[in-house]
Motif scaffolding. Sequence first.
Motif, PDB file in Angstrom:
ATOM      1  N   PHE A 236     -33.469  56.464  10.400  1.00  0.00           N
ATOM      2  CA  PHE A 236     -32.879  55.964  11.273  1.00  0.00           C
ATOM      3  C   PHE A 236     -33.502  56.599  12.547  1.00  0.00           C
ATOM      4  O   PHE A 236     -34.094  57.751  12.480  1.00  0.00           O
ATOM      5  CB  PHE A 236     -31.400  56.066  11.181  1.00  0.00           C
TER       6      PHE A 236
ATOM      7  N   PRO B 233     -23.408  55.295  10.943  1.00  0.00           N
ATOM      8  CA  PRO B 233     -23.778  54.432  12.364  1.00  0.00           C
ATOM      9  C   PRO B 233     -22.336  54.166  13.157  1.00  0.00           C
ATOM     10  O   PRO B 233     -22.585  53.524  14.320  1.00  0.00           O
ATOM     11  CB  PRO B 233     -24.238  53.285  11.702  1.00  0.00           C
TER      12      PRO B 233
ATOM     13  N   GLU C 272     -31.741  46.017  17.437  1.00  0.00           N
ATOM     14  CA  GLU C 272     -32.039  46.537  16.201  1.00  0.00           C
ATOM     15  C   GLU C 272     -31.233  47.356  15.665  1.00  0.00           C
ATOM     16  O   GLU C 272     -30.999  47.643  14.481  1.00  0.00           O
ATOM     17  CB  GLU C 272     -33.376  47.257  16.376  1.00  0.00           C
ATOM     18  N   LEU C 273     -30.221  48.185  16.627  1.00  0.00           N
ATOM     19  CA  LEU C 273     -29.238  49.161  16.077  1.00  0.00           C
ATOM     20  C   LEU C 273     -27.936  48.193  15.538  1.00  0.00           C
ATOM     21  O   LEU C 273     -27.370  48.783  14.708  1.00  0.00           O
ATOM     22  CB  LEU C 273     -28.808  50.118  16.981  1.00  0.00           C
TER      23      LEU C 273
ATOM     24  N   THR D 212     -27.873  45.853  13.522  1.00  0.00           N
ATOM     25  CA  THR D 212     -28.179  45.238  12.362  1.00  0.00           C
ATOM     26  C   THR D 212     -28.149  46.250  11.168  1.00  0.00           C
ATOM     27  O   THR D 212     -28.098  45.814   9.978  1.00  0.00           O
ATOM     28  CB  THR D 212     -29.254  44.464  12.280  1.00  0.00           C
ATOM     29  N   VAL D 213     -27.893  47.526  11.357  1.00  0.00           N
ATOM     30  CA  VAL D 213     -27.658  48.568  10.605  1.00  0.00           C
ATOM     31  C   VAL D 213     -26.516  48.380   9.496  1.00  0.00           C
ATOM     32  O   VAL D 213     -25.605  47.927   9.899  1.00  0.00           O
ATOM     33  CB  VAL D 213     -27.867  50.005  11.089  1.00  0.00           C
ATOM     34  N   ASP D 214     -26.653  49.007   8.407  1.00  0.00           N
ATOM     35  CA  ASP D 214     -25.667  49.226   7.437  1.00  0.00           C
ATOM     36  C   ASP D 214     -24.545  49.945   8.041  1.00  0.00           C
ATOM     37  O   ASP D 214     -24.557  51.386   7.866  1.00  0.00           O
ATOM     38  CB  ASP D 214     -26.207  49.351   6.232  1.00  0.00           C
TER      39      ASP D 214
ATOM     40  N   ASP E 111     -40.606  54.008  15.137  1.00  0.00           N
ATOM     41  CA  ASP E 111     -40.334  52.653  14.816  1.00  0.00           C
ATOM     42  C   ASP E 111     -40.635  51.559  15.943  1.00  0.00           C
ATOM     43  O   ASP E 111     -39.844  51.646  16.684  1.00  0.00           O
ATOM     44  CB  ASP E 111     -38.833  52.764  14.171  1.00  0.00           C
TER      45      ASP E 111
ATOM     46  N   PRO F 172     -21.358  50.269  14.671  1.00  0.00           N
ATOM     47  CA  PRO F 172     -22.593  50.706  15.171  1.00  0.00           C
ATOM     48  C   PRO F 172     -22.887  49.947  16.550  1.00  0.00           C
ATOM     49  O   PRO F 172     -22.293  48.835  17.118  1.00  0.00           O
ATOM     50  CB  PRO F 172     -23.613  49.660  14.275  1.00  0.00           C
TER      51      PRO F 172
ATOM     52  N   ARG G 139     -23.716  53.577   5.716  1.00  0.00           N
ATOM     53  CA  ARG G 139     -24.663  54.760   5.599  1.00  0.00           C
ATOM     54  C   ARG G 139     -23.659  55.866   5.956  1.00  0.00           C
ATOM     55  O   ARG G 139     -23.150  56.109   6.851  1.00  0.00           O
ATOM     56  CB  ARG G 139     -25.779  54.640   6.340  1.00  0.00           C
TER      57      ARG G 139
ATOM     58  N   VAL H 271     -32.455  58.071   3.983  1.00  0.00           N
ATOM     59  CA  VAL H 271     -32.515  57.087   4.834  1.00  0.00           C
ATOM     60  C   VAL H 271     -33.049  57.409   6.190  1.00  0.00           C
ATOM     61  O   VAL H 271     -32.447  58.491   6.834  1.00  0.00           O
ATOM     62  CB  VAL H 271     -31.197  56.213   5.062  1.00  0.00           C
TER      63      VAL H 271
ATOM     64  N   SER I 277     -27.746  55.936  17.397  1.00  0.00           N
ATOM     65  CA  SER I 277     -28.022  55.618  15.934  1.00  0.00           C
ATOM     66  C   SER I 277     -26.784  56.002  14.859  1.00  0.00           C
ATOM     67  O   SER I 277     -26.689  55.526  13.727  1.00  0.00           O
ATOM     68  CB  SER I 277     -29.261  56.025  15.500  1.00  0.00           C
TER      69      SER I 277
END
Length: 390
Positions: free
Chosen positions: A59, A277, A29-30, A32-34, A150, A23, A37, A57, A259
């Motif tokens: 994003f 991601p 903030e980007l 920390t995404v899973d 967001d 990612p 996905r 989901v 993202s």
Amino acid sequence: MDPITAVLQDVLDEIRGDDRGAPASYIPELATVDPDRLAFGVVGPRGRIRSVGDDEVEFTIQSMSKPFVLAHVLAERGLTAVLERVGAEPSGEPFNAISLEEGSGRPANPMVNAGAIATTGMVSGADVDERTESILTTLSAFAGRRLRVDEDVYRSESTTGDRNRALAHLMRSYGIIEAPVELAVETYFRQCSILVTVRDLAVMASTLAFGGVNPVTDERVVDERVARDVLSIMSSCGMYDFSGEWLLRVGLPAKSGVSGGVLAVAPSQFGVAAFSPRLDEHGNSVRGQAIVEALSDRMGMHLLEPHESISHPVVDAVDTDEGRVIRLNGELGYAAAERVLVVLGDMAAMAPPDAVILVDGRELARSHPAAMVALRSELEALPATIRFVE
């Protein structure tokens, strides 16, 4: 499960095991995404949304906002005004490169960051909130539902956005950006922070695919010419410094975002979107690209593949009380008009001198003006009375 959704699921399952890339890390903030996905969606001409995987989901849209803000500005200002400030050439450089046209200061195209900031700087509005609302209204119309920003991602973008500010200051020194730098870049950060799902992106892509009409809502969002111009730039510039190989391998106008989203357009066929991601060295989603490439290959969506329906329209001959009726279906372009003329010429040569042949074009999905001019002029020279009904 219908056959098309089954194809989507098969492609998703094949690609799922690819764990290359990571990612984006330069926006906190980007990071920390899973990373696992994965989602995939398509929308066809009837407006049915087919999607698989993590399709609900949300994003942030990031750089995938660029084509739609470009459409917004093209609709407001026109192509000539946009090209005075932003070019339309592939840059061959990374998306955040500090590279402007010598002398003019124009950025290469609206798909790289500099060009997108210049484009966003042209959006009308007194302040950031007003300009953001204008952008949100347009992007929501493309998506067919109300979208939102967001705020956490926006703050993260703004805090770490010094490179984009530097680009904006440089362009303002050339007069490319007339708005205050903070107004332009903060609006840009907010547009990149709009939340979407893969389903939203597929609808947005399909709106471009069908000439600016959202197939889900049936609303005309932008003119056909605007959609065409946006797709033209996406074709050559949408995947940054991978755009040339993308067009060769996949053959679809496309746009990626850091993202992890990728959207692509098969004109008059589908809008396609994928989400994963993990990114490659170009800033494009590894699995997202693979998904779209696989679908393009399996469904024959490459832009430059031959499409016989364009040059070979459906021509049905029916005998009625009023005489022979020729019914046309499909698309009437110049090549198709040539084929229709061959058929009508053969019929006219065999028809009695007082025969009337009716050509019914009311079921044509599309007819091009030049093709109609050619068809009408040639019909007058045929040895029979031929009436054309539109």
